[in-house]
Design an enzyme around this catalytic site. Structure first.
Site: not given
Ligand code: NAD
Ligand code: UFG
Length: 338
Positions: A124, A149, A153
């Site tokens: 991330s 969290y 990562k």
């Molecule tokens: P998500 O929660 O939709 O998907 C994660 C999946 O992993 C889920 O289906 C969950 O059930 C499964 N899981 C969790 N723990 C597990 C375990 N112990 N064994 C087997 N399955 C397990 O999240 P996502 O948004 O699809 O994110 C996927 C990956 O990308 C994650 O590692 C997340 O941290 C990373 N990531 C997401 C974002 C974001 O904003 N969505 C940003 C940066 C990184």
């Molecule tokens: N925000 C609002 N209102 C809301 C939610 C978010 O104003 O209800 C704003 C936040 O303050 C931020 C922007 O929208 O300025 C984006 O916020 P998000 O929560 O959508 O995303 P973040 O950038 O905080 O975090 C995301 C992922 C994390 C990851 C990170 C990496 O959720 O998992 O990006 O930069 F680690």
């Protein structure tokens, strides 16, 4: 041969399954459904017209994982499985360290035992922490994360780098995602958060569908053009395609490589709200609320390395993502629960 997709029923995992299948790959999914539904993989099969094994399995369960590696001809892994709620990770850090870090170590041991040494990992942009200046570049110092969290990562990146140093026959791709938004254009798969969404786009979508009254904009006094936080919103289908490219590269090159997956463009909270309104003709009521602890003013990628080395760039913009999110949200107001 097949790619093992951990967390393949999740938001990014399910979209990546679609793109891998479209690219002609065989896949096997494991997920414990901690934050997803088996329905997601059924819909991936529906969209692609292709069947694949989906196994309910926790990546911390070494025996079950060993059986998966025994039963299927797996030669590589894309590792999405993990918990991702920033606020929850501050309340229950051990749950995050145990699930994300212990789970990854158990997975790596199972891979090693099966002689599978190619892994693409979901990292991330959060690993750039608070101290780097945008645009974030892969060779900047990582760390300085602001929540458990994010620290999982960062630690997993270190674990994988150490593994490559000790055992040079591993191929590791660390993908630093910026802010994934959007949904598959079929409207059949998308982001289905439990309870009140933490992230901006799902919150906007729930306001649009009438599940929430208004959006709270967390701070309008940042040092940004309109005072609201700036992020690099990447369409989840573009992100998914980035995984296909990263996997192909990892199959050819040994060692550990890091790639930003972002657009390289910063969009403010209010710009995203207005993009949603414009794309869908729906007004999103909002109020200005205090800053959210841990948020930074700016986060966006220098996306040049992925372009030069992987031949990947984002093709879709924020308005495309807003249109696709809305199609998913209005067709599935309660996510996969009907
Ligand atoms: P998500 O929660 O939709 O998907 C994660 C999946 O992993 C889920 O289906 C969950 O059930 C499964 N899981 C969790 N723990 C597990 C375990 N112990 N064994 C087997 N399955 C397990 O999240 P996502 O948004 O699809 O994110 C996927 C990956 O990308 C994650 O590692 C997340 O941290 C990373 N990531 C997401 C974002 C974001 O904003 N969505 C940003 C940066 C990184
Ligand atoms: N925000 C609002 N209102 C809301 C939610 C978010 O104003 O209800 C704003 C936040 O303050 C931020 C922007 O929208 O300025 C984006 O916020 P998000 O929560 O959508 O995303 P973040 O950038 O905080 O975090 C995301 C992922 C994390 C990851 C990170 C990496 O959720 O998992 O990006 O930069 F680690």
């Amino acid at each position: 041969m097949a790619v093992l997709i951990t967390g393949g029923a999740g938001y990014i995992g399910s979209h990546t399954c679609v793109e891998l299948l479209a690219a002609g790959k065989e896949i096997v999914v494991v997920d414990n459904y901690a934050n997803s539904s088996p329905e997601a993989c059924r819909r991936v099969q529906e969209i692609t017209g292709k069947q694949f094994p989906v196994i309910e399995c926790d990546i911390r369960d070494a025996e079950k994982l060993a059986a998966v590696f025994r039963d299927y001809p797996i030669d590589s892994v894309i590792h999405f499985a993990g918990l991702k709620a920033v606020g929850e990770s501050c309340r229950v850090p051990l749950k995050y360290y145990e699930n994300n870090i212990s789970g990854t170590v158990t997975l790596l041991e199972a891979m090693k035992a099966a002689d599978v040494k190619t892994i693409v990992f979901s990292s991330s942009a959060t690993v750039y922490g608070e101290h780097n200046q945008v645009p974030f570049k892969e060779d900047m110092p990582a760390g300085g994360t602001t929540n458990p969290y994010g620290t999982t990562k960062y630690f997993i990146e270190i674990i994988l780098q150490d593994l490559c140093k000790a055992e040079p026959d591993w191929s590791v791709s660390l993908l630093r995602y910026f802010n994934p938004i959007g949904a598959h254009e079929s409207g059949r798969i998308g982001e289905a958060p439990n309870g009140i969404p933490n992230n901006l786009m799902p919150y906007i979508a729930q306001v649009a569908v009438g599940k929430r009254e208004q959006l709270s904009v967390f701070g309008n006094d940042y040092d940004t053009p309109d005072g609201t936080g700036v992020r690099d919103y990447i369409h989840v289908v573009d992100l998914a395609k980035g995984h296909v490219k990263a996997l192909d590269r990892a199959m050819q090159v040994k060692g550990c490589e890091i790639y930003n997956l972002g657009t390289g463009r910063g969009v403010s909270v209010l710009e995203l709200v207005h993009a949603f309104e414009k794309a869908n003709g729906i007004k999103i009521p909002y109020v200005i609320a205090p800053r959210r602890p841990g948020d930074i003013a700016y986060s966006y990628a220098d996306a040049s390395k992925a372009k030069e080395v992987l031949g990947w760039t984002a093709q879709k913009d924020a308005e495309d993502a807003c249109r696709d999110t809305w199609r998913w949200q209005k067709n599935n107001p309660n996510g996969y629960e009907g």
